[in-house]
Design an enzyme around this catalytic site. Structure first.
Site, short mmCIF file in Angstrom:
data_model
loop_
_atom_site.label_atom_id
_atom_site.label_comp_id
_atom_site.label_asym_id
_atom_site.label_seq_id
_atom_site.Cartn_x
_atom_site.Cartn_y
_atom_site.Cartn_z
N SER B 292 8.61 2.99 5.75
CA SER B 292 9.06 2.43 4.46
C SER B 292 10.26 3.11 3.83
CB SER B 292 7.90 2.47 3.47
OG SER B 292 6.79 1.82 4.03
N THR B 293 10.49 4.36 4.12
CA THR B 293 11.67 4.98 3.51
C THR B 293 12.92 4.23 3.89
OG1 THR B 293 11.77 6.52 5.37
CG2 THR B 293 10.73 7.33 3.37
#
Lengths: 364, 590
Positions: B292-293
């Site tokens: 997700s980063t």
């Protein structure tokens, strides 16, 4: 009859002795510093030996040599006893694997040095008495071979092959000069070849020395180390040498620089010129000695002079031969020059006798 | 006739013997001629070769300092013993004595003493006190010389960055390797005239070449921040029963690395005692799928290209979205979400929908512009590239996968560098760890200036992204645990399933949990990433595993850097009070 002794011989001997003292100092100073923290350690002793030796020379030079005949048998007996004593553990002093020294008080001496003198005296005395019968095998040859054999074996047991060989050589020289049949001597030499073979091949270190002699560069760090270091020392001396105490080789590269290999240091520091001068000085010693023998008025003096001259010269030639790589290493000192008390004293005494004989020579 | 004395042959024989001896003397003189005149040059050279020995003076390796000139790696004097085997008399006895003296193996020493060599090592780099014992032992043929040895006074601290040196002081890894030429110095030499015992007997004035001074390095690392980071990383890995972890702190405005930690680490003073994998600098040498980063990159690209507007809203399909052949899920069922909320709650479906609006080639360009798929160019060896497939190799699902941070691998440094780019108003700075090279007299030889690599996104885009990232840290975001009281924190969580090669799909038990962010959000002092590999504790979400470590590191670092929270005198008050309880109130008011 001459009234004075051979001054050339004496000057020659004194010259060699002085060269010896200077070179012993130059060759040993670094090592002496290393071992005893005293660079004069060997020099002081060598000078003392030389003074004692000179005294001994003056004494024998002034005693009529013919009187020495009274000493022959007692001396031979004493030599025999000492040579046996030196082999007895606890009595003889062992240095570096060889039991060659006797110690009385603080003084160490080598009976084999005395034995050379004793045997030469005996030979000279005996050959004189047997003049004319010398060609007889049983009478003029066998006894000498037996006596030589006994002492030869005793010296070998120490072990000291160098001294044994030079003693045998001088006895053979005297026999040859006295008129022993050449075929006896040759067969003796031939017979001793297997013996020498066994002696050399039976001892690992002698075998190594021989192979190192034949090809020193093969094992430059091991067996060939000493002889190669000798070559390097002599070789780097060049024509004029590095100058006294300027050589590098004595700085512990060359083992025993002040004894067996002092001539290598002479070669390095005094160069080709210096080394040749020393060789010439030994040649002069030999020629003067032979002349004294030739001009001697009676057989005892003749043989005695021959024996004494032969002893010093053979030993010198063997040592020079070893150092320059003509002969395999065997552990002989250079008479008059190398460090060593017993040898110096006995050589001086021998020279004193020679000088005395020279007083009684006829002019040519 | 017979009775008459036979002819006296004595003189004849005497002359014969004299001739023979003369030949002998002549032979000696001939040999002297060959040795001293004919072969003089050759023998002299050979002799000199053994007399003159080139003695190498190994220089002291330069010191490595942190940014405040505190020592990280120094050189200390040690004594090494060597032997000249032909000079050692009783070898078994000597080996016994030496083994007792050095603590080395007796048989190994004996084996080297028996070698047919002129030089063998007995023991390297011993305590100088061994000199006295060597003297007492009085062994023939065994000598000592000084050698310098690398010593890391802080032991494992920053070990992965500093690296290691070998026995001959050669840099093998890390900065020691990268900057070996600069800090190893040039060895000196002197021609020593030595005897067979290899003793120096000519003074050093002759043929003496001074060892050229080694240069020293000043790093961008801060020893204290490094210490804080390593400690908190260790705690995070251990608390979450994880395999390993890494953390990198970078100054967004300059690219200076303030801390770079890997866990488990090693002590470079005794690196042989640690498994080789512990020596890896995990921040740059280990690839992982970001998860997700990476949605930040997707959004950044879409915003910057203008295909997504900050005010846009996306329908998140109530948690299940069929895209082409696959159904994508969110952890929670979301309906309509703003762009900001997509980041705040880390919606996969939202990210995919944002990504859908991007042209593949544009998306790929932004990914590479942020520095993914290439080395960052940091001055450390062994950096990994990461893996980003060029568009030609994309499948129909690649765009969607990439939008939520799958189908690519990255390094921790690449991620923190990308986020620092956002923090720095869209300008990506070149990361670096060595800031100055100074010489022996601490005169500066080389000063590293920050280098801007590229304006990746506009400042406007960056500012909006920052606001999105601040929301992540709020109570409604995925990482309230990352909040630092009194400061505005911007960040993003990442929880990536690891691809299981055995199962041929993503694992449901193996995760890489991460949190990346920066503080203060408006004027960033530093950007920090914390990556925890395979947590097996209660949680695996980045917001629960990595975010608390982020907060603790950030909090302690801000305090250490004396960064005052903006417009909040209460903060100062609470600090004076030293009461933790009041910190909550500050947060409420801020």
């Amino acid at each position: 009859m001459k009234k004075s002794f051979d001054k050339i011989l004496m000057a020659d001997v004194l010259f060699l002795c002085v060269v010896g003292i200077v070179m012993v100092y130059s060759a040993s100073a670094y090592m002496a510093m290393d071992l005893y923290q005293d660079e004069h350690f060997f020099l002081k002793r060598e000078v003392l030996f030389a003074l004692v030796g000179l005294g001994g020379m003056l004494v024998t030079a002034n005693i009529n040599y013919v009187h020495l005949r009274y000493l022959v048998y007692p001396l031979l007996a004493v030599c025999l006893v000492l040579m046996i004593l030196v082999l007895i553990p606890g009595i003889g002093v062992k240095v570096g694997g060889a039991q060659r020294w006797l110690q009385i008080g603080g003084v160490k001496f080598q009976p084999s040095e005395m034995t050379k003198m004793g045997l030469i005296l005996y030979m000279a005395h005996s050959l004189k008495r047997k003049e004319g019968k010398i060609k007889d095998f049983a009478y003029g040859f066998t006894p000498y071979v037996m006596i030589l054999g006994v002492f030869f074996m005793l010296i070998l047991l120490q072990p000291d092959l160098g001294t044994a060989v030079s003693l045998a050589a001088v006895v053979m020289l005297m026999l040859f000069m006295a008129g022993t049949r050449l075929r006896y001597l040759l067969s003796l030499v031939l017979l001793s070849i297997p013996l020498l073979y066994v002696l050399i091949m039976g001892e690992a270190y002698r075998r190594r020395r021989l192979s190192a002699f034949l090809d020193p560069w093969k094992d430059a760090a091991g067996a060939g180390f000493q002889i190669i270091q000798s070559f390097l020392a002599i070789g780097s001396g060049g024509l004029t040498g590095t100058g006294l105490a300027q050589g590098h080789q004595e700085r512990l590269f060359l083992p025993e620089p002040h004894t067996d290999f002092i001539f290598a240091i002479i070669g390095e520091e005094l160069g080709f010129f210096g080394a040749v001068v020393v060789v010439i000085a030994f040649a002069i010693l030999f020629y003067r000695g032979m002349l004294i023998s030739l001009r001697s008025v009676e057989p005892f003096g003749r043989y005695l002079a021959l024996g004494l001259t032969g002893m010093v010269s053979i030993q010198a030639l063997l040592n020079l031969g070893v150092v320059v790589g003509l002969l395999p290493t065997k552990g002989l000192t250079l008479p008059l020059v190398s460090y060593g008390g017993s040898s110096l004293l006995m050589t001086f005494i021998g020279v004193g006798i020679l000088l005395n004989i020279s007083k009684w020579t006829r002019a040519t | 006739m017979r009775k008459k004395a036979p002819k006296d042959y004595f003189p004849v024989k005497a002359y014969l013997v004299m001739v023979l001896f003369t030949v002998g003397y002549a032979l000696v003189v001939y040999r002297l001629y060959t040795l001293q005149i004919r072969d003089h040059q050759l023998l002299k050279e050979k002799a000199e070769k053994q007399h003159m020995r080139i003695v190498k003076i190994v220089p002291k390796r330069g010191t490595i300092y942190d940014r405040e000139m505190r020592e990280l790696a120094i050189s200390v004097d040690t004594v090494s013993l060597y032997a000249v085997p032909p000079q050692v008399h009783n070898k078994p006895a000597a080996a016994r004595v030496l083994a007792r003296m050095t603590g080395e193996n007796r048989r190994r020493i004996l084996k080297s003493l028996l070698k047919k060599k002129q030089f063998v090592w007995v023991a390297r780099k011993c305590n100088p006190s061994i000199l006295k014992r060597l003297e007492e032992a009085d062994l023939n043929g065994v000598y000592a010389l000084f050698e310098s040895k690398r010593f890391y006074p802080n032991r494992a601290l920053a070990a992965g960055v500093l690296g290691i040196v070998g026995i001959d002081n050669e840099g093998l890894e890390g900065i020691e390797y990268k900057y070996d030429d600069l800090i190893k110095g040039k060895p000196g030499y002197f021609l020593a005239s030595v005897d067979a015992k290899r003793r120096k007997i000519i003074d050093e004035g002759e043929g003496y070449i001074k060892p050229a001074g080694a240069n020293h390095l000043v790093l961008t690392l801060d020893r204290v921040i490094q210490h804080i980071t390593e400690g908190e990383l260790k705690k995070a890995v251990e608390d979450n029963k994880a395999l390993s972890g890494t953390a990198v702190m970078i100054r967004p405005g300059t690219g200076e690395i303030l801390a770079m930690a890997s866990y488990p680490g090693f002590n470079p003073n005794e690196f042989g005692d640690f498994p080789a994998r512990n020596r890896r600098n995990r921040s740059i040498q280990v690839n992982f799928e970001p998860g997700s980063t990476f949605k930040l990159v997707t959004l950044a690209a879409a915003l910057d290209r203008g295909v997504v507007h900050p005010k846009d809203i996306f329908f998140c399909e109530n948690g299940a979205y069929r895209y082409r052949t696959t159904v994508y899920h969110d952890t929670h069922e979301y309906g309509w979400l703003t762009v900001r909320q997509i980041i705040q709650r880390s919606s996969n479906i939202g990210a995919i929908k944002i990504g859908e609006r991007l042209d593949e080639k544009d998306f790929y360009r932004y990914i590479t512009d942020f520095g993914f798929g290439a080395k960052t160019g940091i001055d450390l060896p062994g950096e990994a590239y990461g893996m980003v497939r060029p568009t030609g190799q994309w499948s129909g699902l690649s765009g969607a996968s990439l939008s939520m941070g799958q189908e690519l691998s990255v390094t921790a440094l690449q991620v923190v560098s990308a986020v620092a780019t956002i923090a720095n108003g869209g300008v990506r700075m070149q990361p670096y760890v060595v800031s100055r090279v100074i010489d022996e007299d601490h005169k500066v030889l080389r000063e590293v200036r920050p280098v801007a690599r590229r304006q990746v996104i506009s400042r406007k885009t960056a500012d909006f992204l920052i606001r999105c990232m601040e929301a992540v840290v709020s109570e409604d975001g995925t990482a309230p645990d990352a909040a630092v009281p009194g400061f505005r924190v911007a960040g993003k969580t990442g929880t990536a399933q690891k691809y299981d090669a055995e199962l041929g799909r993503y694992s449901r038990r193996k995760y890489v949990s991460s949190f990346v962010g920066f503080v203060p959000a408006d004027r960033p002092e530093f950007a920090l990433i914390v990556v925890v590999n395979e947590p097996h504790g209660k949680f695996y979400y980045g917001g629960l595993v990595a975010a608390p470590a982020f907060r603790r590191i950030a909090e302690r670092t801000l305090r250490y850097l004396r960064v005052v929270p903006p417009q909040s005198p209460e903060w100062v008050l609470t600090r004076c009070d030293g009461k933790k309880a009041s910190l909550r109130q500050v947060k409420g008011s801020g």
